[in-house]
Write an enzyme that holds these catalytic residues in place. Sequence first.
Site, PDB file in Angstrom:
ATOM      1  CB  CYS A 179      -1.111   0.021   0.949  1.00 12.14           C
ATOM      2  SG  CYS A 179      -1.393   1.748   1.353  1.00 12.14           S
ATOM      3  CG  HIS A 181      -2.165  -1.755  -9.529  1.00 10.88           C
ATOM      4  ND1 HIS A 181      -2.900  -0.693  -8.920  1.00 10.88           N
ATOM      5  CD2 HIS A 181      -1.423  -2.251  -8.550  1.00 10.88           C
ATOM      6  CE1 HIS A 181      -3.276  -0.318  -7.906  1.00 10.88           C
ATOM      7  NE2 HIS A 181      -1.122  -1.750  -7.141  1.00 10.88           N
ATOM      8  CD  GLU A 234      -6.496   1.372  -3.125  1.00  8.58           C
ATOM      9  OE1 GLU A 234      -6.301   0.363  -1.943  1.00  8.58           O
ATOM     10  OE2 GLU A 234      -6.606   2.304  -2.587  1.00  8.58           O
ATOM     11  CB  CYS A 272      -5.091   3.480  -4.814  1.00  3.94           C
ATOM     12  SG  CYS A 272      -4.279   1.433  -5.418  1.00  3.94           S
ATOM     13  N   GLY A 292      -1.582   2.351  -6.801  1.00  2.00           N
ATOM     14  CA  GLY A 292      -2.536   2.706  -8.463  1.00  2.00           C
ATOM     15  C   GLY A 292      -1.495   3.759  -9.367  1.00  2.00           C
TER      16      GLY A 292
END
Length: 287
Positions: free
Chosen positions: A75, A172, A221, A230, A233
Amino acid sequence: MKLKFTKMHGAGNDFVVIDGINQHIDFTPAQWQLLGDRRFGVGADQILLVEKPTQPGCDFRYRIFNADGGEVEQCGNGSRAFVKFVAEKGLTDQRSITVETKAGVIAPRLEPDGSITVDMGAPVLETAKVPFDADGLQGQAQAQDTLWPLLLELGGARETVWISAVSMGNPHAVQIVDDVETAPVELTGPLIEHHLRFPNRVNAGFMQVLDRQHVKLRVFERGVGETLACGTGACAAAVAGIRRGVLDSPVRVDARGGQLSISWAGEGEPVLLTGPAVTVFEGEIEI
């Protein structure tokens, strides 16, 4: 037990951060889910657990639990909150630390202006390692990237979206859209997240290119739903755009909750993520 926690956010991506060094934490998925619940718990996109390292040469171990109670690998926004937390709690006096995660070692650094830069490591671009099952698919080459077709079942209709598959320690699927505000994030995000081509599920990114160094981004997510930002992301989107030949580093990423900056020198090089981290409040909860 009474659990002490800190509520934080990074560009609107919000976290419950827990000191697992001075508290004994051994929760079930249901307990993590309760903490993340916005009505019956504290409420957060992710719960971040600070622990002693298990690997030599690391300062801390960093564990991440999604709002659905599942543990995930990485994260990016949380890593910035992590370094601010350990500094504010006096767990370290260093401005740069090395942190063990399920996805590998990261190196966050507290900048003089209060922002935080994280060396997120090199992106994983090999489809099998994302992991993404490209077997039987006909990809389309675009500059240095390969775009892959995902067939989505929308009620009785079918739609194909073209994505870049990138891992930043977590998977992703990045697509370029004309307008992120009207993109069907809530409709197609869950379909992409649970697509059978992604055996570990996936984070679905919707990117609008404004110019060669500026994008807007929304991310649905995995295990959370759409968040205000994110970090991984944003990294994956910038990598995908640079490889497609439509972006140049550094890339400013406008998320709904704030701005992030991504720098990447190219394949094999680490991605650098810079952005804010904010402490909201301290609290205790019976759990």
